[in-house]
Design a protein around this motif. Structure first.
Motif, PDB file in Angstrom:
ATOM      1  N   SER A  81       0.607  -1.252  -0.060  1.00 23.65           N
ATOM      2  CA  SER A  81       0.094   0.006   0.153  1.00 23.65           C
ATOM      3  C   SER A  81       0.921   1.277   0.017  1.00 23.65           C
ATOM      4  CB  SER A  81      -0.854  -0.070   1.295  1.00 23.65           C
ATOM      5  OG  SER A  81      -1.963  -1.059   1.012  1.00 23.65           O
ATOM      6  N   ARG A  82       1.935   1.188   0.856  1.00 27.23           N
ATOM      7  CA  ARG A  82       2.729   2.263   0.881  1.00 27.23           C
ATOM      8  C   ARG A  82       3.506   2.864  -0.579  1.00 27.23           C
ATOM      9  NH1 ARG A  82       4.430  -0.253   5.945  1.00 27.23           N
ATOM     10  NH2 ARG A  82       3.894   1.075   7.590  1.00 27.23           N
ATOM     11  N   ALA A  83       3.648   1.568  -1.343  1.00 21.57           N
ATOM     12  CA  ALA A  83       4.251   1.964  -2.563  1.00 21.57           C
ATOM     13  C   ALA A  83       3.402   2.272  -3.638  1.00 21.57           C
ATOM     14  CB  ALA A  83       5.226   0.498  -2.861  1.00 21.57           C
ATOM     15  N   LEU A  84       2.241   1.778  -3.552  1.00 19.23           N
ATOM     16  CA  LEU A  84       1.387   2.209  -4.418  1.00 19.23           C
ATOM     17  C   LEU A  84       0.689   3.649  -4.226  1.00 19.23           C
ATOM     18  CD1 LEU A  84      -0.937  -1.011  -4.617  1.00 19.23           C
ATOM     19  CD2 LEU A  84       0.410  -0.132  -6.466  1.00 19.23           C
ATOM     20  N   LEU A  85       0.776   4.067  -2.918  1.00 18.00           N
ATOM     21  CA  LEU A  85       0.216   5.144  -2.657  1.00 18.00           C
ATOM     22  C   LEU A  85       1.411   6.629  -3.020  1.00 18.00           C
ATOM     23  CD1 LEU A  85      -1.605   4.687   0.839  1.00 18.00           C
ATOM     24  CD2 LEU A  85      -2.607   5.620  -1.067  1.00 18.00           C
ATOM     25  N   GLY A  86       2.606   5.861  -3.035  1.00 17.02           N
ATOM     26  CA  GLY A  86       3.541   6.804  -3.636  1.00 17.02           C
ATOM     27  C   GLY A  86       3.665   6.962  -5.155  1.00 17.02           C
ATOM     28  N   ARG A  87       3.038   6.020  -5.608  1.00 17.93           N
ATOM     29  CA  ARG A  87       2.929   6.116  -7.147  1.00 17.93           C
ATOM     30  C   ARG A  87       1.819   6.705  -7.880  1.00 17.93           C
ATOM     31  NH1 ARG A  87       3.268   1.082 -11.359  1.00 17.93           N
ATOM     32  NH2 ARG A  87       3.509   2.332 -13.166  1.00 17.93           N
ATOM     33  N   TRP A  88       0.541   6.473  -7.350  1.00 22.21           N
ATOM     34  CA  TRP A  88      -0.854   6.863  -7.837  1.00 22.21           C
ATOM     35  C   TRP A  88      -1.494   7.894  -6.984  1.00 22.21           C
ATOM     36  CZ3 TRP A  88      -0.843   5.681 -12.532  1.00 22.21           C
ATOM     37  CH2 TRP A  88      -0.297   4.612 -13.033  1.00 22.21           C
ATOM     38  N   GLN A  89      -2.255   8.612  -7.526  1.00 20.58           N
ATOM     39  CA  GLN A  89      -3.383   9.366  -6.722  1.00 20.58           C
ATOM     40  C   GLN A  89      -4.715   8.609  -6.739  1.00 20.58           C
ATOM     41  OE1 GLN A  89      -2.662  12.542  -4.709  1.00 20.58           O
ATOM     42  NE2 GLN A  89      -4.677  11.865  -4.165  1.00 20.58           N
ATOM     43  N   TYR A  90      -5.205   8.613  -5.490  1.00 16.19           N
ATOM     44  CA  TYR A  90      -6.479   7.498  -5.447  1.00 16.19           C
ATOM     45  C   TYR A  90      -7.662   8.487  -5.059  1.00 16.19           C
ATOM     46  CZ  TYR A  90      -3.644   3.544  -5.842  1.00 16.19           C
ATOM     47  OH  TYR A  90      -2.794   2.448  -6.440  1.00 16.19           O
ATOM     48  N   ALA A  91      -8.665   8.162  -5.521  1.00 20.38           N
ATOM     49  CA  ALA A  91      -9.950   8.928  -4.968  1.00 20.38           C
ATOM     50  C   ALA A  91     -10.601   8.280  -3.684  1.00 20.38           C
ATOM     51  CB  ALA A  91     -11.026   8.880  -6.117  1.00 20.38           C
ATOM     52  N   LEU A  92     -10.112   6.943  -3.566  1.00 23.81           N
ATOM     53  CA  LEU A  92     -10.694   6.228  -2.556  1.00 23.81           C
ATOM     54  C   LEU A  92      -9.587   5.147  -2.027  1.00 23.81           C
ATOM     55  CD1 LEU A  92     -13.277   5.549  -0.587  1.00 23.81           C
ATOM     56  CD2 LEU A  92     -13.637   3.839  -2.305  1.00 23.81           C
ATOM     57  N   TRP A  93      -9.400   5.049  -1.002  1.00 25.92           N
ATOM     58  CA  TRP A  93      -8.582   3.994   0.037  1.00 25.92           C
ATOM     59  C   TRP A  93      -9.463   2.909   0.767  1.00 25.92           C
ATOM     60  CZ3 TRP A  93      -4.153   4.663   3.755  1.00 25.92           C
ATOM     61  CH2 TRP A  93      -3.179   3.229   4.060  1.00 25.92           C
ATOM     62  N   MET A  94      -9.665   1.760   0.251  1.00 26.52           N
ATOM     63  CA  MET A  94     -10.550   0.832   1.046  1.00 26.52           C
ATOM     64  C   MET A  94      -9.490  -0.019   1.728  1.00 26.52           C
ATOM     65  SD  MET A  94     -13.205  -0.185  -1.770  1.00 26.52           S
ATOM     66  CE  MET A  94     -14.552  -0.905  -0.809  1.00 26.52           C
ATOM     67  N   VAL A  95      -9.441   0.145   3.071  1.00 27.82           N
ATOM     68  CA  VAL A  95      -8.320  -0.863   3.847  1.00 27.82           C
ATOM     69  C   VAL A  95      -9.136  -1.314   4.962  1.00 27.82           C
ATOM     70  CG1 VAL A  95      -8.225   1.378   5.490  1.00 27.82           C
ATOM     71  CG2 VAL A  95      -6.320  -0.280   5.144  1.00 27.82           C
ATOM     72  N   ASP A  96      -8.357  -2.624   5.131  1.00 21.32           N
ATOM     73  CA  ASP A  96      -8.826  -3.730   6.113  1.00 21.32           C
ATOM     74  C   ASP A  96      -8.555  -3.034   7.583  1.00 21.32           C
ATOM     75  OD1 ASP A  96      -9.178  -5.889   7.847  1.00 21.32           O
ATOM     76  OD2 ASP A  96      -8.178  -7.208   6.433  1.00 21.32           O
TER      77      ASP A  96
END
Length: 172
Positions: A81-96
Motif C-alpha cells: 500500500s505504501r508503494a502504491l500510494l507513493g505512485r498513484w493518486q487515489y480517489a478512495l482507499w479501502m483498507v482492512d
C-alpha cells in the motif's frame, strides 16, 4: 517465450527488438512508455486502492468495483500500500481494519496522510465491533465502514456515496 514477451510488450504500447552483440551472440531489448497518473484511461480521478489480506474478499471487492467502471489496485499488506500510494493518486482507499503486517491500521492511515491528498477512506471490517475501536473516525479521513462480505449493492452505495459514480471513458 520470446513471442509471449513480444506480445505483452506490444500490448503495453512498447517495442521489442534484437541485434548482434559485439563478440558474438544476440542482444535483446525492449522499450515501454512512461505512464503518468493523469495519462491513464480513467484520468486518475476514479482510482481505488483496496488493501485487504484476505484474497477471496479482495477479489470479490475488486470484481464489483471494476464491473462498475472503477480502476482498482489491490494490495495485500501495508508495505505494498505504501508503494502504491507513493505512485498513484487515489480517489478512495479501502483498507482492512486488521492488517497482518501493522499493529494499527489507523496509525498506517496517519503515516500515509501526506500521500492521500483528497482520497476518502472506507474501513473494511470482519465484525461490526471493529468500528467502535476507532475514536473520531472522521478525524482520520474515514468516511464509511463496510463489512467485507457486503452485497454488491451495499458496496456500490458506500463507494458512490464517498466518491461518486465511476467516470465513463468519454468523461475521463
Amino acid at each position: 517465450g520470446l513471442a509471449i514477451c513480444k506480445r505483452l510488450i506490444e500490448m503495453m504500447q512498447g517495442r521489442v527488438g534484437f541485434g548482434d552483440r559485439e563478440g558474438g551472440g544476440t542482444e535483446f531489448w525492449f522499450e515501454l512508455p512512461l505512464m503518468k497518473p493523469e495519462d491513464e484511461e480513467t484520468g486518475g480521478a476514479q482510482r481505488i486502492l483496496l488493501t485487504e489480506h484476505d484474497t477471496v474478499a479482495s477479489e470479490y471487492m475488486a470484481m464489483v468495483l471494476e464491473k462498475a467502471g472503477y480502476a482498482v489496485d489491490t494490495a495485500p499488506d501495508a508495505s505494498t500500500s505504501r508503494a502504491l500510494l507513493g505512485r498513484w493518486q487515489y480517489a478512495l482507499w479501502m483498507v482492512d481494519r486488521n492488517l497482518r503486517d501493522v499493529d494499527d491500521t489507523v496509525g498506517l492511515i496517519a503515516e500515509m496522510h501526506h500521500r492521500l491528498g483528497d482520497a476518502k477512506i472506507v474501513m473494511l471490517m470482519s465484525l461490526r465491533s471493529e468500528q467502535t475501536t476507532v475514536e473520531e473516525p472522521e478525524k482520520h479521513g474515514i468516511v464509511a465502514w463496510l463489512m467485507k462480505n457486503e452485497a454488491r449493492q451495499r458496496v456500490m452505495e458506500v463507494v458512490e456515496g464517498a466518491i461518486g459514480p465511476a467516470l465513463s471513458r468519454s468523461e475521463a
